[in-house]
Design a protein around this motif. Structure first.
Motif, short mmCIF file in Angstrom:
data_model
loop_
_atom_site.label_atom_id
_atom_site.label_comp_id
_atom_site.label_asym_id
_atom_site.label_seq_id
_atom_site.Cartn_x
_atom_site.Cartn_y
_atom_site.Cartn_z
N GLY A 5 0.81 -1.21 0.00
CA GLY A 5 0.00 0.00 0.00
C GLY A 5 0.84 1.26 0.00
N MET A 6 2.03 1.19 0.58
CA MET A 6 2.95 2.33 0.51
C MET A 6 3.46 2.49 -0.92
SD MET A 6 5.08 1.85 4.08
CE MET A 6 5.10 3.52 4.77
N VAL A 7 3.80 1.38 -1.56
CA VAL A 7 4.20 1.43 -2.97
C VAL A 7 3.06 2.01 -3.80
CG1 VAL A 7 4.75 0.01 -4.98
CG2 VAL A 7 5.86 -0.46 -2.79
N LEU A 63 -6.14 0.72 -0.69
CA LEU A 63 -5.09 0.78 0.32
C LEU A 63 -5.51 -0.10 1.48
CD1 LEU A 63 -4.21 4.59 0.26
CD2 LEU A 63 -3.14 2.71 -1.00
N SER A 64 -4.93 -1.28 1.54
CA SER A 64 -5.35 -2.30 2.49
C SER A 64 -4.32 -2.45 3.61
CB SER A 64 -5.51 -3.64 1.76
OG SER A 64 -5.90 -4.67 2.63
N ASN A 65 -4.79 -2.28 4.86
CA ASN A 65 -3.93 -2.55 6.01
C ASN A 65 -2.57 -1.88 5.85
OD1 ASN A 65 -5.73 -5.02 5.22
ND2 ASN A 65 -5.57 -5.03 7.45
N THR A 66 -2.63 -0.59 5.63
CA THR A 66 -1.43 0.18 5.32
C THR A 66 -1.58 1.59 5.87
OG1 THR A 66 0.12 0.73 3.55
CG2 THR A 66 -2.22 1.00 3.05
N ALA A 67 -0.58 2.42 5.63
CA ALA A 67 -0.61 3.80 6.09
C ALA A 67 0.42 4.62 5.33
CB ALA A 67 -0.34 3.88 7.59
N ALA A 68 0.34 5.94 5.49
CA ALA A 68 1.34 6.82 4.89
C ALA A 68 2.68 6.70 5.61
CB ALA A 68 0.85 8.26 4.92
N THR A 109 -9.98 -5.53 12.22
CA THR A 109 -10.10 -5.17 13.64
C THR A 109 -9.01 -5.81 14.49
OG1 THR A 109 -11.66 -6.99 14.01
CG2 THR A 109 -12.59 -4.81 13.52
N GLU A 110 -8.43 -6.93 14.03
CA GLU A 110 -7.40 -7.61 14.81
C GLU A 110 -6.00 -7.34 14.27
OE1 GLU A 110 -8.75 -9.08 17.52
OE2 GLU A 110 -10.56 -8.23 16.60
N ASP A 111 -5.85 -6.33 13.45
CA ASP A 111 -4.57 -6.02 12.82
C ASP A 111 -3.63 -5.39 13.85
OD1 ASP A 111 -2.42 -5.10 11.31
OD2 ASP A 111 -3.66 -4.29 9.71
N GLY A 112 -2.52 -6.08 14.14
CA GLY A 112 -1.57 -5.55 15.10
C GLY A 112 -0.48 -4.70 14.49
N SER A 113 -0.47 -4.56 13.16
CA SER A 113 0.54 -3.75 12.47
C SER A 113 0.00 -2.40 12.05
CB SER A 113 1.07 -4.50 11.24
OG SER A 113 1.76 -5.66 11.61
N THR A 114 -1.16 -2.40 11.41
CA THR A 114 -1.79 -1.16 10.96
C THR A 114 -3.26 -1.19 11.38
OG1 THR A 114 -2.16 -2.19 8.78
CG2 THR A 114 -0.24 -0.75 9.01
#
Length: 262
Positions: free
Chosen positions: A98-100, A117-122, A208-213
Motif C-alpha cells: 500500500g505504501m508502494v 489501500l489495504s492494512n497500510t498507512a502513509a 479489527t485484529e490487525d496488530g501492524s496497521t
C-alpha cells in the motif's frame, strides 16, 4: 513462471484472467509472495487482467543486498507495469504494498486510476522500531521475529489452523536481505504530504485484529485523500485477504463495479 528483466532487477510476476481485460494490480506485504492473493484472485471476475508480482527480495524475484529505498520499490513496480504496457489500472496494495501504491499513484497518474489501500498507512511505525527489527534479522534470521509477526498478521482462531503454519514458513523463508531491505524502505518512508495531494478514487480496508496497521491508522491515512472511503473487516488481522477472502473479494468487486472497471 514469468520473469521481467528490468535492467538491474528481475521480478517474478503472474497474470490471471483475460490478458486483454482491464488491469488490476496486486502488491503484497512484507514477508509474503504473490500467493498471498490466490484466494482473492479466484473470486474476482476473470474478465479482468489480474496482475501480481514478487517485489525485490521476495518470492522468486531477485534479492539484491539490503538496504532498499521506497523510491526503488516504487520504481521497480513502475518499470514492471511499463514492461507490461499497463495503464489506468486499479492498484491494490497491502501493507508495504500500500505504501508502494501511494508512491506510484503520485508519480504515475497515467498508470493508476484508482487505489485500494489495504492494512497500510502513509507512515508505518518508527524508524527505530524498523532498525531494531533489521538488527534482529541480521543476527538471527527472520525466524526470530516469526511468532510476533504471526500475532500481528492473523487473528487467534486462524493461528490455530493448519494453514497458519504455511504462512509462517513463507515468512521465515524470506531472504534476510529481502526482509531487511524492505524494512529499511518502510523505516525511511513518510508519505503524509504526498498522499495528501491525491484525489483519485480510493478504498481503504482495515482489520479489527490487525496488530501492524490498526483501523485508526488506516483511517488517518484515508483522511488525507479527498473522497476516499473505508471498510473495516471484523475478526481478521493484517492479511484479511487470506483470513476472509470472500468478504475481501466482495469489497473489491463492489468497488470495481462502482468504478465501471469490470
Amino acid at each position: 513462471m514469468h520473469m521481467a528483466d528490468l535492467g538491474g532487477i528481475r521480478l517474478h510476476y503472474r497474470i490471471d484472467g483475460n490478458p486483454e481485460g482491464r488491469p488490476v494490480v496486486f502488491s503484497n506485504s512484507l514477508g509474503t509472495d504473490l500467493r498471498m492473493w490466490d484466494k482473492v484472485i479466484a473470486r474476482l471476475p476473470q474478465s479482468l487482467r489480474l496482475i501480481r508480482y514478487d517485489r525485490r527480495g521476495h518470492g522468486l524475484s531477485d534479492a539484491p543486498p539490503a538496504p532498499y529505498a521506497m523510491g526503488q520499490l516504487v520504481r521497480d513496480t513502475e518499470q514492471l507495469l511499463d514492461h507490461l504496457a499497463v495503464r489506468d489500472c486499479v492498484f491494490v496494495g497491502l501493507s508495504i504494498g500500500g505504501m508502494v501504491a501511494q508512491g506510484l499513484a503520485v508519480k504515475r497518474l497515467d498508470m493508476v486510476r484508482a487505489l485500494v489501500l489495504s492494512n497500510t498507512a502513509a507512515k508505518i511505525g518508527t524508524p527505530q522500531m524498523w532498525h531494531d527489527r533489521i538488527a534482529s534479522v541480521a543476527s538471527g534470521g527472520v525466524e526470530v521475529l516469526a511468532d510476533a509477526v504471526m500475532e500481528r498478521w492473523f487473528s487467534r482462531p486462524f493461528r490455530a489452523t493448519p494453514e497458519a503454519a504455511a504462512w509462517r514458513n513463507m515468512l521465515t523463508r524470506t531472504p534476510v536481505d529481502g526482509y531487511a531491505g524492505c524494512s529499511a524502505a518502510i523505516a525511511g518512508t513518510d508519505f503524509y504530504t504526498t498522499t495528501a495531494s491525491l484525489t483519485l478514487p480510493t478504498l481503504g480496508i482495515a482489520g479489527t485484529e490487525d496488530g501492524s496497521t490498526p483501523p485508526d491508522l488506516v483511517r488517518e491515512t484515508l483522511g488525507l485523500i479527498k473522497g476516499s472511503e473505508m471498510a473495516v473487516m471484523h475478526g481478521v488481522g493484517h492479511i484479511p485477504c487470506v483470513e476472509d477472502p470472500d468478504a475481501y473479494a466482495a469489497l473489491l468487486n463492489d468497488f470495481l463495479t462502482r468504478l465501471g472497471h469490470v
